[in-house]
Design a protein around this motif. Sequence first.
Motif, PDB file in Angstrom:
ATOM      1  N   TRP A  42     -33.803  15.084 -59.653  1.00 26.04           N
ATOM      2  CA  TRP A  42     -33.807  15.634 -58.301  1.00 26.04           C
ATOM      3  C   TRP A  42     -33.242  17.049 -58.303  1.00 26.04           C
ATOM      4  O   TRP A  42     -33.847  17.989 -57.767  1.00 26.04           O
ATOM      5  N   MET A  43     -32.073  17.229 -58.933  1.00 26.34           N
ATOM      6  CA  MET A  43     -31.464  18.554 -58.968  1.00 26.34           C
ATOM      7  C   MET A  43     -32.289  19.522 -59.806  1.00 26.34           C
ATOM      8  O   MET A  43     -32.447  20.699 -59.435  1.00 26.34           O
ATOM      9  N   GLN A  44     -32.849  19.063 -60.911  1.00 25.62           N
ATOM     10  CA  GLN A  44     -33.723  19.935 -61.704  1.00 25.62           C
ATOM     11  C   GLN A  44     -34.924  20.408 -60.879  1.00 25.62           C
ATOM     12  O   GLN A  44     -35.330  21.572 -60.969  1.00 25.62           O
ATOM     13  N   THR A  45     -35.491  19.502 -60.099  1.00 25.80           N
ATOM     14  CA  THR A  45     -36.632  19.857 -59.258  1.00 25.80           C
ATOM     15  C   THR A  45     -36.232  20.900 -58.222  1.00 25.80           C
ATOM     16  O   THR A  45     -36.972  21.861 -57.968  1.00 25.80           O
ATOM     17  N   ILE A  46     -35.054  20.737 -57.626  1.00 24.64           N
ATOM     18  CA  ILE A  46     -34.575  21.718 -56.648  1.00 24.64           C
ATOM     19  C   ILE A  46     -34.399  23.085 -57.305  1.00 24.64           C
ATOM     20  O   ILE A  46     -34.780  24.118 -56.730  1.00 24.64           O
ATOM     21  N   VAL A  47     -33.852  23.097 -58.522  1.00 27.36           N
ATOM     22  CA  VAL A  47     -33.708  24.361 -59.244  1.00 27.36           C
ATOM     23  C   VAL A  47     -35.083  24.984 -59.491  1.00 27.36           C
ATOM     24  O   VAL A  47     -35.281  26.195 -59.285  1.00 27.36           O
ATOM     25  N   ALA A  48     -36.044  24.167 -59.921  1.00 29.22           N
ATOM     26  CA  ALA A  48     -37.393  24.676 -60.183  1.00 29.22           C
ATOM     27  C   ALA A  48     -38.025  25.244 -58.911  1.00 29.22           C
ATOM     28  O   ALA A  48     -38.696  26.295 -58.944  1.00 29.22           O
ATOM     29  N   LEU A  49     -37.821  24.568 -57.798  1.00 34.47           N
ATOM     30  CA  LEU A  49     -38.362  25.045 -56.525  1.00 34.47           C
ATOM     31  C   LEU A  49     -37.727  26.370 -56.119  1.00 34.47           C
ATOM     32  O   LEU A  49     -38.411  27.302 -55.676  1.00 34.47           O
ATOM     33  N   LEU A  50     -36.413  26.469 -56.269  1.00 29.53           N
ATOM     34  CA  LEU A  50     -35.726  27.712 -55.901  1.00 29.53           C
ATOM     35  C   LEU A  50     -36.104  28.850 -56.849  1.00 29.53           C
ATOM     36  O   LEU A  50     -36.305  29.992 -56.403  1.00 29.53           O
ATOM     37  N   PHE A  51     -36.179  28.568 -58.138  1.00 31.72           N
ATOM     38  CA  PHE A  51     -36.592  29.601 -59.099  1.00 31.72           C
ATOM     39  C   PHE A  51     -37.959  30.169 -58.738  1.00 31.72           C
ATOM     40  O   PHE A  51     -38.169  31.378 -58.747  1.00 31.72           O
ATOM     41  N   SER A  52     -38.909  29.273 -58.444  1.00 30.47           N
ATOM     42  CA  SER A  52     -40.298  29.689 -58.270  1.00 30.47           C
ATOM     43  C   SER A  52     -40.623  30.158 -56.858  1.00 30.47           C
ATOM     44  O   SER A  52     -41.508  30.993 -56.665  1.00 30.47           O
ATOM     45  N   GLY A  53     -39.911  29.586 -55.858  1.00 34.05           N
ATOM     46  CA  GLY A  53     -40.290  29.843 -54.479  1.00 34.05           C
ATOM     47  C   GLY A  53     -41.649  29.261 -54.143  1.00 34.05           C
ATOM     48  O   GLY A  53     -42.303  29.688 -53.190  1.00 34.05           O
ATOM     49  N   ASP A  54     -42.063  28.244 -54.915  1.00 34.18           N
ATOM     50  CA  ASP A  54     -43.393  27.649 -54.754  1.00 34.18           C
ATOM     51  C   ASP A  54     -43.241  26.149 -54.511  1.00 34.18           C
ATOM     52  O   ASP A  54     -42.861  25.411 -55.416  1.00 34.18           O
ATOM     53  N   PRO A  55     -43.550  25.658 -53.298  1.00 30.06           N
ATOM     54  CA  PRO A  55     -43.413  24.228 -53.022  1.00 30.06           C
ATOM     55  C   PRO A  55     -44.365  23.359 -53.839  1.00 30.06           C
ATOM     56  O   PRO A  55     -44.157  22.146 -53.936  1.00 30.06           O
ATOM     57  N   ASP A  56     -45.382  23.971 -54.463  1.00 28.21           N
ATOM     58  CA  ASP A  56     -46.327  23.222 -55.300  1.00 28.21           C
ATOM     59  C   ASP A  56     -46.118  23.486 -56.784  1.00 28.21           C
ATOM     60  O   ASP A  56     -47.015  23.235 -57.597  1.00 28.21           O
ATOM     61  N   VAL A  57     -44.943  23.957 -57.161  1.00 22.44           N
ATOM     62  CA  VAL A  57     -44.686  24.315 -58.552  1.00 22.44           C
ATOM     63  C   VAL A  57     -44.895  23.101 -59.459  1.00 22.44           C
ATOM     64  O   VAL A  57     -44.549  21.966 -59.119  1.00 22.44           O
ATOM     65  N   TYR A 235     -43.445  15.019 -60.830  1.00 23.00           N
ATOM     66  CA  TYR A 235     -41.998  15.161 -60.744  1.00 23.00           C
ATOM     67  C   TYR A 235     -41.197  14.303 -61.722  1.00 23.00           C
ATOM     68  O   TYR A 235     -40.033  14.605 -61.987  1.00 23.00           O
ATOM     69  N   ALA A 236     -41.769  13.233 -62.257  1.00 22.18           N
ATOM     70  CA  ALA A 236     -41.041  12.446 -63.248  1.00 22.18           C
ATOM     71  C   ALA A 236     -40.927  13.248 -64.546  1.00 22.18           C
ATOM     72  O   ALA A 236     -41.851  13.990 -64.901  1.00 22.18           O
ATOM     73  N   PRO A 237     -39.810  13.134 -65.277  1.00 21.55           N
ATOM     74  CA  PRO A 237     -39.729  13.801 -66.582  1.00 21.55           C
ATOM     75  C   PRO A 237     -40.873  13.324 -67.489  1.00 21.55           C
ATOM     76  O   PRO A 237     -41.130  12.116 -67.579  1.00 21.55           O
ATOM     77  N   SER A 238     -41.561  14.239 -68.113  1.00 20.13           N
ATOM     78  CA  SER A 238     -42.730  13.914 -68.947  1.00 20.13           C
ATOM     79  C   SER A 238     -43.785  13.162 -68.140  1.00 20.13           C
ATOM     80  O   SER A 238     -44.535  12.346 -68.684  1.00 20.13           O
ATOM     81  N   GLY A 239     -43.843  13.426 -66.851  1.00 18.58           N
ATOM     82  CA  GLY A 239     -44.807  12.771 -65.986  1.00 18.58           C
ATOM     83  C   GLY A 239     -46.244  13.006 -66.446  1.00 18.58           C
ATOM     84  O   GLY A 239     -46.598  14.112 -66.855  1.00 18.58           O
ATOM     85  N   GLY A 240     -47.042  11.942 -66.408  1.00 15.54           N
ATOM     86  CA  GLY A 240     -48.432  12.037 -66.807  1.00 15.54           C
ATOM     87  C   GLY A 240     -48.664  12.052 -68.299  1.00 15.54           C
ATOM     88  O   GLY A 240     -49.805  12.190 -68.753  1.00 15.54           O
ATOM     89  N   LYS A 241     -47.607  11.889 -69.100  1.00 19.77           N
ATOM     90  CA  LYS A 241     -47.742  11.963 -70.560  1.00 19.77           C
ATOM     91  C   LYS A 241     -47.529  10.623 -71.243  1.00 19.77           C
ATOM     92  O   LYS A 241     -47.520  10.537 -72.470  1.00 19.77           O
ATOM     93  N   GLY A 242     -47.311   9.564 -70.445  1.00 21.27           N
ATOM     94  CA  GLY A 242     -47.213   8.238 -71.019  1.00 21.27           C
ATOM     95  C   GLY A 242     -45.861   7.873 -71.590  1.00 21.27           C
ATOM     96  O   GLY A 242     -45.736   6.840 -72.269  1.00 21.27           O
ATOM     97  N   PHE A 243     -44.837   8.691 -71.327  1.00 22.29           N
ATOM     98  CA  PHE A 243     -43.516   8.348 -71.876  1.00 22.29           C
ATOM     99  C   PHE A 243     -42.955   7.107 -71.199  1.00 22.29           C
ATOM    100  O   PHE A 243     -42.426   6.210 -71.855  1.00 22.29           O
ATOM    101  N   PHE A 244     -43.038   7.064 -69.865  1.00 21.97           N
ATOM    102  CA  PHE A 244     -42.584   5.885 -69.131  1.00 21.97           C
ATOM    103  C   PHE A 244     -43.709   4.856 -69.034  1.00 21.97           C
ATOM    104  O   PHE A 244     -44.886   5.205 -69.021  1.00 21.97           O
ATOM    105  N   ARG A 245     -43.319   3.603 -68.942  1.00 19.89           N
ATOM    106  CA  ARG A 245     -44.312   2.574 -68.681  1.00 19.89           C
ATOM    107  C   ARG A 245     -44.993   2.840 -67.330  1.00 19.89           C
ATOM    108  O   ARG A 245     -46.174   2.574 -67.162  1.00 19.89           O
TER     109      ARG A 245
END
Length: 292
Positions: A42-57, A235-245
Amino acid sequence: MTEMTERQLYLGALTDNRRWDMVQIRPDDVFVVTPPKCGTTWMQTIVALLFSGDPDVETDLSVRMPWVDIRIREITEVAARLEAMTHRRSMKTHTPMDGLPMHDKAQYICVFRHPLDAHFSFRKHVRNIPIPWFNHWYPEDDTDGTAFRRFLDGGPEGFDTDAMPLAHILRHYKAARAAVRANVSLFHYADMTRDLAGTLDRLAGLLDISHPPELMDQLVQAATFGNMSRNPERYAPSGGKGFFRSDAAFFDSGTSGKWNGQLSDAELAAYDAMMDAHLTPAERAWLENGAA
């Protein structure tokens, strides 16, 4: 200036904080420092949003904001990727502050959550990752309370580090409190839940980032649990890459108090005794509930 000496060693089954010796810290780096399941992503995502200024980052956190300590990726590759970045960088760590390289300009964002909520969230988390090592600590058929017993009797470092016992959470918290200064700040999951807009405003101030109010509103909406859980592959870490079940299962509920009714009186009494033995009433109140 970076201080690399007299750091506590955190060497677990999965993580090794000596890997930080390979990373050249920059003055504008941002560290997200948390025990697991306390709002890291959650906090990493907030940092990414603030860094980019892009809600679709496209966050791609595991690559763009890597977890330096974990041994899954070779540290030479991680360090080279970080060194090649020309934009402002952020990194994730589950190492307490006393085990990190300290730079007098870099920002350290320390996030905490009620320890029992973190524990019960972690129980579900380990069922969603294909790493059988956790079965020793968190058996799937836990009829005799093994998981909670080990939560209480585990140590803060060594073999126990990656299993997130209470002692490790307490070490994190006490080390962060001892390190608080202009570039080391404490955040709480409950406060983020109660006032997400205030969280983004506070963090933007710490990171010296400014966006127009209407854009900040969009960034706040992007950072809501509802939006993140509806888009788990983003938004999940490694999302879409099959790391999580299941990427969707990474965002279980985002609620607090999930431990209510799940523990016996004896288990709660043992937890209370350990908390009171290590924290003052004010320290415990904040760790469990934030600023409320």
